[in-house]
Design an enzyme around this catalytic site. Structure first.
Site, mmCIF file in Angstrom:
data_model
loop_
_atom_site.group_PDB
_atom_site.id
_atom_site.type_symbol
_atom_site.label_atom_id
_atom_site.label_comp_id
_atom_site.label_asym_id
_atom_site.label_seq_id
_atom_site.Cartn_x
_atom_site.Cartn_y
_atom_site.Cartn_z
ATOM 1 N N ASP A 1 9.220 2.509 0.195
ATOM 2 C CA ASP A 1 8.168 3.172 0.963
ATOM 3 C C ASP A 1 8.364 2.746 2.425
ATOM 4 O O ASP A 1 7.944 1.666 2.827
ATOM 5 C CB ASP A 1 6.795 2.767 0.436
ATOM 6 C CG ASP A 1 5.673 3.477 1.190
ATOM 7 O OD1 ASP A 1 5.924 3.981 2.303
ATOM 8 O OD2 ASP A 1 4.548 3.526 0.658
ATOM 9 N N LYS B 1 4.072 8.541 9.071
ATOM 10 C CA LYS B 1 3.784 7.972 10.389
ATOM 11 C C LYS B 1 4.795 8.421 11.457
ATOM 12 O O LYS B 1 4.720 9.567 11.870
ATOM 13 C CB LYS B 1 3.619 6.455 10.249
ATOM 14 C CG LYS B 1 2.429 6.174 9.285
ATOM 15 C CD LYS B 1 1.853 4.799 9.289
ATOM 16 C CE LYS B 1 0.563 4.762 8.470
ATOM 17 N NZ LYS B 1 0.601 4.097 7.192
ATOM 18 N N TYR C 1 0.845 -1.191 0.000
ATOM 19 C CA TYR C 1 0.000 0.000 0.000
ATOM 20 C C TYR C 1 0.879 1.240 0.000
ATOM 21 O O TYR C 1 1.863 1.306 0.754
ATOM 22 C CB TYR C 1 -0.891 0.005 1.241
ATOM 23 C CG TYR C 1 -1.823 1.205 1.334
ATOM 24 C CD1 TYR C 1 -2.869 1.373 0.428
ATOM 25 C CD2 TYR C 1 -1.655 2.166 2.339
ATOM 26 C CE1 TYR C 1 -3.720 2.465 0.519
ATOM 27 C CE2 TYR C 1 -2.512 3.260 2.437
ATOM 28 C CZ TYR C 1 -3.537 3.406 1.526
ATOM 29 O OH TYR C 1 -4.385 4.491 1.616
#
Ligand SMILES: *Cc1c(COP(=O)(O)O)cnc(C)c1O
Length: 432
Positions: free
Chosen positions: A234, A262, A139
């Site tokens: 990522d 995050k 994702y």
């Protein structure tokens, strides 16, 4: 139904600002958070949960850490946004570059989606090529080009992709199975000079938690270098969580570009793309790859991010890993004692598990795990005061605020919950 959920449903699609929060795949209704502190969240009914969602991994120190709260309060008192550069973003960029050797320069944005989108545009601009390889079950946020075979909420909802994404938008996206060297070789063989970038979660953490096979990341590195394609990690989940240099530090594989989110935002809206100066300077205003943002490098967010990075040293990562190990060992024992077929996975400080008889090393296997059993277990744990992600396609986040007592209580509850699962649930062949 809670009054907050009822009001939310009337004014917000599904009652939530991000789909997985709606409990769609586990059933029931979401708790609304009133406050949180350390390892715990408290809902609007006054129920307290030992929390393993931790803002989907953004809160590595635990909720409302006093140092972070103070940094944000001080920053807010000086003004919340200016539309001009600030010392905070310089300091955070320096802090990132100090920790991640592959990063010389950084561009800040407000979400992981934006950061991954910027990395893809930058890779295309820098190479003059169009195609981007992504991996099934990984994702990278919700921008059009990467919304095929995506993990996280897309997987949770069982969607092949998304309505509203045109064929054109994904025409240059090549999807390959994770952990398959043959897969990436086939992609390069099909278009040797056309692939701008290979975008990968170095540890796949949006289809549950899947570790890269031995040598897999190095193989991706080698194939990209051979074909003049950029390797983009990522590290939105792994960055500053697996260690100061994230997955690239752990596995010793150097990407061309890195995407962070995050943890780096300390629980505020902040994300970043970083890499060598030569590549990063393709971005405007130096280069011709356009990218911008009104709130980019927001002073509250950079203050929170800096406060968090400054709290993390080798000792904190070692402590976090010890906690993760304690939880994983405990869960394995609990599932065994309960006779529940489960695979508990751990990569350093990251934890995941599947109700599955077989090892899970890609998206196909993650989908074949028993997600109905996950749902039943999720509710059994929530009822006992432990909040996990409301989806079997997510990762379990231990924070530095979780104590040994918290972890042991979690394991004890897990054994009860696994033992008490109704016989019918998930006892037959795996269900999707
Ligand atoms: C969460 C996540 C994103 C998207 O970040 P947002 O801030 O939710 O847009 C991108 N990549 C990975 C690996 C993620 O886990």
């Amino acid at each position: 139904m809670s009054k907050w959920f009822e009001r939310a449903l009337a004014r917000i699609p599904g009652g939530v600002s991000s789909p997985v929060r709606a409990f769609g795949s586990v059933g029931g209704e979401p708790y609304f958070v009133a406050s949180a502190e350390g390892a715990y969240v408290t809902d609007t009914n006054g129920r307290r949960y030992c929390d393993y969602v931790q803002s989907w991994g953004a809160s590595i120190l635990g909720h409302a850490h006093p140092v972070v709260v103070e940094a944000v309060q001080r920053a807010a008192a000086r003004g919340t946004s200016y539309g001009a550069p600030t010392p905070g973003e310089v300091e955070l960029a320096e802090a990132i570059a100090e920790r991640v050797p592959s990063v010389e320069k950084v561009r800040f944005v407000s979400s992981g989606t934006e950061a991954a989108m910027t990395a893809v545009r930058l890779a295309r601009g820098a190479t003059g090529r169009s195609k981007v390889v992504k991996f099934a079950g990984c994702y990278h946020g919700h921008f059009d080009a990467m919304l095929v075979a995506a993990g996280s909420g897309v997987a949770t909802l069982g969607l092949p992709g998304s309505a509203g994404v045109t064929e054109g938008a994904v025409a240059d996206t090549v999807v390959v199975p994770y952990n398959s060297v043959e897969g990436i070789e086939a992609a390069f063989a099909a278009d040797p000079g056309g692939i701008a970038a290979v975008l990968v979660e170095p540890v796949a953490a949006n289809m549950g938690l899947v570790a890269p096979a031995d040598g897999y990341l190095a193989a991706l590195r080698a194939r990209c270098s051979e074909h003049g394609s950029l390797l983009v990690f990522d590290e939105v989940i792994t960055g500053f969580r697996l260690g100061p240099a994230g997955a690239q530090g752990r596995y010793g594989v150097t990407p061309d570009l890195s995407v962070f989110g995050k943890v780096v935002g300390g629980g505020l809206p902040l994300a970043a793309v970083g890499g060598p100066a030569e590549l990063m300077d393709h971005l405007a205003p130096v280069g011709d790859v356009y990218q911008a943002g009104t709130l980019s490098g927001n002073p509250l967010a950079t203050a929170a991010g800096l406060a968090v990075l400054n709290q993390l040293d080798e000792g904190s990562y070692a402590a976090l890993e010890t906690k993760a190990e304690r939880l994983v060992d405990g869960l394995r024992g609990a599932f065994d004692a309960a006779g529940a077929a489960a695979r508990v996975t751990r990569v350093g400080t990251l934890v995941g598990w599947y109700f599955s008889d077989t090892e899970v090393c890609d998206y196909e296997a993650a989908r074949a795990a028993d997600h109905r059993r996950y749902a039943a277990f999720f509710h059994a744990m929530l009822g006992r005061g432990f909040s996990f992600a409301p989806s079997g396609y997510e990762t379990t986040f231990v924070s530095l605020a979780h104590t040994e007592q918290d972890l042991d209580a979690t394991v004890a509850a897990a054994q009860e919950a696994a033992t008490a699962l109704p016989a019918g649930v998930g006892s037959g062949p795996s269900r999707r």
